[in-house]
Structure formats: structure tokens, C-alpha cells
Design a protein around this motif. Structure first.
Motif, mmCIF file in Angstrom:
data_model
loop_
_atom_site.group_PDB
_atom_site.id
_atom_site.type_symbol
_atom_site.label_atom_id
_atom_site.label_comp_id
_atom_site.label_asym_id
_atom_site.label_seq_id
_atom_site.Cartn_x
_atom_site.Cartn_y
_atom_site.Cartn_z
ATOM 1 N N GLN A 67 10.883 -22.926 5.260
ATOM 2 C CA GLN A 67 12.163 -23.572 5.489
ATOM 3 C C GLN A 67 13.297 -22.560 5.510
ATOM 4 N N ALA A 68 13.219 -21.545 4.626
ATOM 5 C CA ALA A 68 14.254 -20.509 4.621
ATOM 6 C C ALA A 68 14.238 -19.705 5.917
ATOM 7 N N GLU A 69 13.050 -19.403 6.432
ATOM 8 C CA GLU A 69 12.963 -18.682 7.709
ATOM 9 C C GLU A 69 13.517 -19.525 8.856
ATOM 10 N N MET A 70 13.291 -20.837 8.814
ATOM 11 C CA MET A 70 13.820 -21.705 9.868
ATOM 12 C C MET A 70 15.345 -21.731 9.827
ATOM 13 N N VAL A 71 15.916 -21.809 8.618
ATOM 14 C CA VAL A 71 17.378 -21.794 8.494
ATOM 15 C C VAL A 71 17.937 -20.452 8.941
ATOM 16 N N THR A 72 17.241 -19.369 8.602
ATOM 17 C CA THR A 72 17.695 -18.044 9.019
ATOM 18 C C THR A 72 17.662 -17.892 10.530
ATOM 19 N N SER A 73 16.634 -18.443 11.168
ATOM 20 C CA SER A 73 16.563 -18.368 12.633
ATOM 21 C C SER A 73 17.693 -19.143 13.295
ATOM 22 N N ARG A 74 18.149 -20.222 12.643
ATOM 23 C CA ARG A 74 19.275 -20.959 13.201
ATOM 24 C C ARG A 74 20.560 -20.145 13.148
ATOM 25 N N LEU A 75 20.673 -19.248 12.183
ATOM 26 C CA LEU A 75 21.873 -18.428 12.075
ATOM 27 C C LEU A 75 21.954 -17.365 13.156
ATOM 28 N N ASP A 76 20.851 -17.099 13.847
ATOM 29 C CA ASP A 76 20.887 -16.105 14.923
ATOM 30 C C ASP A 76 21.723 -16.567 16.110
ATOM 31 N N VAL A 77 21.771 -17.881 16.336
ATOM 32 C CA VAL A 77 22.516 -18.404 17.492
ATOM 33 C C VAL A 77 24.017 -18.150 17.345
ATOM 34 N N PRO A 78 24.681 -18.542 16.232
ATOM 35 C CA PRO A 78 26.108 -18.215 16.129
ATOM 36 C C PRO A 78 26.373 -16.719 16.064
ATOM 37 N N GLY A 79 25.419 -15.946 15.505
ATOM 38 C CA GLY A 79 25.601 -14.496 15.506
ATOM 39 C C GLY A 79 25.603 -13.920 16.913
ATOM 40 N N ALA A 80 24.682 -14.417 17.767
ATOM 41 C CA ALA A 80 24.657 -13.952 19.153
ATOM 42 C C ALA A 80 25.911 -14.378 19.906
ATOM 43 N N LEU A 81 26.382 -15.593 19.663
ATOM 44 C CA LEU A 81 27.616 -16.039 20.308
ATOM 45 C C LEU A 81 28.812 -15.191 19.880
ATOM 46 N N LEU A 82 28.830 -14.799 18.608
ATOM 47 C CA LEU A 82 29.922 -13.947 18.138
ATOM 48 C C LEU A 82 29.894 -12.587 18.826
ATOM 49 N N VAL A 83 28.701 -12.062 19.082
ATOM 50 C CA VAL A 83 28.594 -10.773 19.787
ATOM 51 C C VAL A 83 29.146 -10.906 21.203
ATOM 52 N N PHE A 84 28.822 -12.008 21.893
ATOM 53 C CA PHE A 84 29.335 -12.206 23.244
ATOM 54 C C PHE A 84 30.860 -12.347 23.240
ATOM 55 N N VAL A 85 31.412 -13.007 22.218
ATOM 56 C CA VAL A 85 32.868 -13.140 22.127
ATOM 57 C C VAL A 85 33.515 -11.777 21.933
ATOM 58 N N LEU A 86 32.934 -10.959 21.075
ATOM 59 C CA LEU A 86 33.478 -9.616 20.859
ATOM 60 C C LEU A 86 33.387 -8.767 22.128
ATOM 61 N N ILE A 87 32.281 -8.901 22.853
ATOM 62 C CA ILE A 87 32.149 -8.157 24.107
ATOM 63 C C ILE A 87 33.209 -8.620 25.112
ATOM 64 N N GLY A 88 33.486 -9.940 25.122
ATOM 65 C CA GLY A 88 34.526 -10.449 26.013
ATOM 66 C C GLY A 88 35.902 -9.895 25.665
ATOM 67 N N PHE A 89 36.229 -9.801 24.361
ATOM 68 C CA PHE A 89 37.507 -9.222 23.956
ATOM 69 C C PHE A 89 37.602 -7.746 24.348
ATOM 70 N N ILE A 90 36.477 -7.043 24.284
ATOM 71 C CA ILE A 90 36.499 -5.617 24.625
ATOM 72 C C ILE A 90 36.656 -5.415 26.129
ATOM 73 N N LEU A 91 35.972 -6.250 26.925
ATOM 74 C CA LEU A 91 35.995 -6.061 28.383
ATOM 75 C C LEU A 91 37.213 -6.676 29.049
ATOM 76 N N TYR A 92 37.924 -7.563 28.365
ATOM 77 C CA TYR A 92 39.053 -8.242 29.003
ATOM 78 C C TYR A 92 40.152 -7.282 29.478
ATOM 79 N N PRO A 93 40.587 -6.279 28.691
ATOM 80 C CA PRO A 93 41.637 -5.372 29.210
ATOM 81 C C PRO A 93 41.230 -4.623 30.476
ATOM 82 N N PHE A 94 39.958 -4.213 30.540
ATOM 83 C CA PHE A 94 39.506 -3.500 31.726
ATOM 84 C C PHE A 94 39.430 -4.425 32.944
#
Length: 288
Positions: free
Chosen positions: A257-284
Motif C-alpha cells: 500500500q505504501a508503494e502504491m501511494v508513493t507511485s501516485r506521488l510521481d504524477v504531481p512530481g512530473a507535472l511540477l517538472v513540466f511547469v518548471l520547464i515551461g517557466f524556464i522556456l517561456y522567456p526564450f
């Protein structure tokens, strides 16, 4: 002459207040239901009830039969099918009243939505509220069942210790249940007391309780103690081994059950990475 807008506002506020009160009342922990336990111990030959209470119970019983409630989960939570049906009905009523209250507030603000909007919203919210109430019962039953399994591990060790101290199987079951506190051991003590009053063997009553609430691990205690009471076998080592295997099983389930909950946390972490990449690429991208 009464102001109809004020009347609608007061009625809407009263409906919202009633809905909030019912939600808070359902969320608060309820007192132990001693009535069903006493009725099981002392079943009257002809139950006496007033006309109104009898009609209410028959109406709720009919709704409960139509809803097909989870009987094992309700037995584990010490609830009746009528209480389950009442919670579903109240949830549906809250879902139906919420859009009506919103429509009244919009009408007071001068906004008149189409009739189909509150009707569809009322039906959708009623179905959603009923599903939430049903899922709440299942979630509470799952938590209670996990707690019951952990308590069964302790009960197995205590019964083994009582047998090692040269106590009989019946005395070992009763004394082991009397040592600990908590609602789990209250249910076990109630089953043992019921077996004593009805002149039944305690391991049969424990297995019946395990079948009623859907905890097969408790039934293992009754099966092991039955061999000790009928054949005179020394089962304290068997009880300890069953307790150890049950602990390993619980540990494995909790890790999964702990591994299943941990795997669910990967989705918001990946979305946060995409948001950060968008902030970095927006000025260019904006300079192009």
C-alpha cells in the motif's frame, strides 16, 4: 405583505444549515451501539414498538433491502442496514437541496438560469452524495478490518501464553480477551459471553463472529482452539506461528500500500517538472 425574496433567502439558509448540521453529525464519531448487543443477548419473544417507530423501521428496512447494503462491513462497524439506508437517504436529500438553494441565491441576485440546469445538477449531486456515503462506509470498514487483524495478532500471542501457563482452552480464550482493552476485544468478549450464555463452544462462536464481520484471521483462532479442545492437542506453538505469519502478511500488505501511494506521488512530481520547464522556456519563446 411578505417579501418573497426574503422568504426564499430564509428558506435557502435553513436548508443549507440543515445540510451542514447533518454532515457534521455524520462526521463526528458515534457512541457505541449497545442496543443491538443487548437485543442479541436478550431477544424478546414479541417485540413491542409503537406504530410510528414500526412504520419507520419497515420503511427503512424496505429501502435497505433495495439498496443491498454491505452486511459484513456494517456488522464490523456495528451498524444496522436501516442506519445505512438512512445515511444514503440523507445524502441524497442534501444533494437534491444544494442546487435548489443555489438557484434561490441566483434568483435573488437577478440571475435566472434555465430550469434544466438545477434539475440536472440536483440529480448529479444526489447520485454523487450517495456514492460518497457508500464509499465512506467501505473505507471505514477497511480501516476497522485492518485494525482488527492487528489485534488478532496480539490475541494469538496472549492465548498461546495462557495455554503455556497450563490453562484450559476455554479459560485461555476468556482470560486473553480480558487482558486488553479496545473495541476489538470488546467484540471478542461479547462473543465469548454469548457462547457462555447459550451453552455453545467458544471457538464456534468466534468463527461465527469472523464470518459475520469478514475477518478470517479471527476464524483461524477458533479453528486452532477447536483442535485443542476436542483432541487435546498442544497448540500454543501453532498459535505463535500463526501470529508470526499474520504479522508478515500485514507487513507485506502495508508495504504494498505504501508503494502504491508513493507511485501516485510521481504524477504531481512530473507535472511540477513540466511547469518548471515551461517557466524556464517561456522567456526564450517570447523573444522569438
Amino acid at each position: 405583505m411578505l417579501n418573497w425574496q426574503l422568504t426564499l433567502a430564509v428558506s435557502g439558509g435553513a436548508a443549507v444549515g440543515l445540510g451542514l448540521f447533518l454532515l457534521v453529525r455524520e462526521a463526528l464519531p458515534a457512541t457505541p451501539a449497545l442496543g443491538p448487543a443487548l437485543r442479541r443477548l436478550h431477544q424478546p419473544a414479541t417485540p413491542v414498538a409503537g406504530p410510528s417507530s414500526r412504520s419507520d423501521s419497515e420503511w427503512l428496512g424496505g429501502v435497505a433491502r433495495w439498496l443491498k447494503p454491505p452486511t459484513r462491513d456494517l456488522a464490523l462497524l456495528d451498524r444496522t442496514p436501516e442506519q445505512y439506508a438512512l445515511s444514503i437517504v440523507l445524502s441524497v436529500l442534501i444533494g437534491l437541496l444544494a442546487p435548489a438553494t443555489g438557484g434561490v441565491l441566483l434568483a435573488m441576485a437577478g440571475i435566472t438560469p434555465p430550469v434544466v440546469v438545477p434539475v440536472v445538477a440536483a440529480i448529479g449531486l444526489a447520485v454523487l452524495a450517495a456514492l460518497i456515503a457508500h464509499r465512506d462506509v467501505l473505507a471505514k470498514a477497511n480501516r476497522a478490518r485492518r485494525e482488527f487483524r492487528r489485534a488478532v495478532c496480539t490475541y494469538l500471542d496472549l492465548v498461546a501464553l495462557q495455554l503455556s501457563a497450563a490453562h484450559g482452552p476455554v479459560q485461555a480464550l476468556e482470560q486473553a480477551a480480558a487482558i486488553c482493552d479496545g473495541w476489538v476485544f470488546d467484540r471478542v468478549r461479547e462473543a465469548l459471553r454469548l457462547a457462555q450464555l447459550q451453552m455453545h463452544s467458544p471457538w464456534d462462536e468466534i468463527r461465527d463472529l469472523a464470518d459475520e464481520i469478514g475477518v478470517p484471521e479471527l476464524g483461524d483462532v477458533g479453528a486452532i482452539m477447536q483442535s485443542s479442545g476436542s483432541d487435546g492437542a498442544q497448540v500454543h506453538e501453532t498459535l505463535r506461528q500463526r501470529a508470526d505469519s499474520l504479522r508478515d502478511q500485514i507487513r507485506t500488505d502495508e508495504l504494498a500500500q505504501a508503494e502504491m501511494v508513493t507511485s501516485r506521488l510521481d504524477v504531481p512530481g512530473a507535472l511540477l517538472v513540466f511547469v518548471l520547464i515551461g517557466f524556464i522556456l517561456y522567456p526564450f519563446v517570447a523573444r522569438l
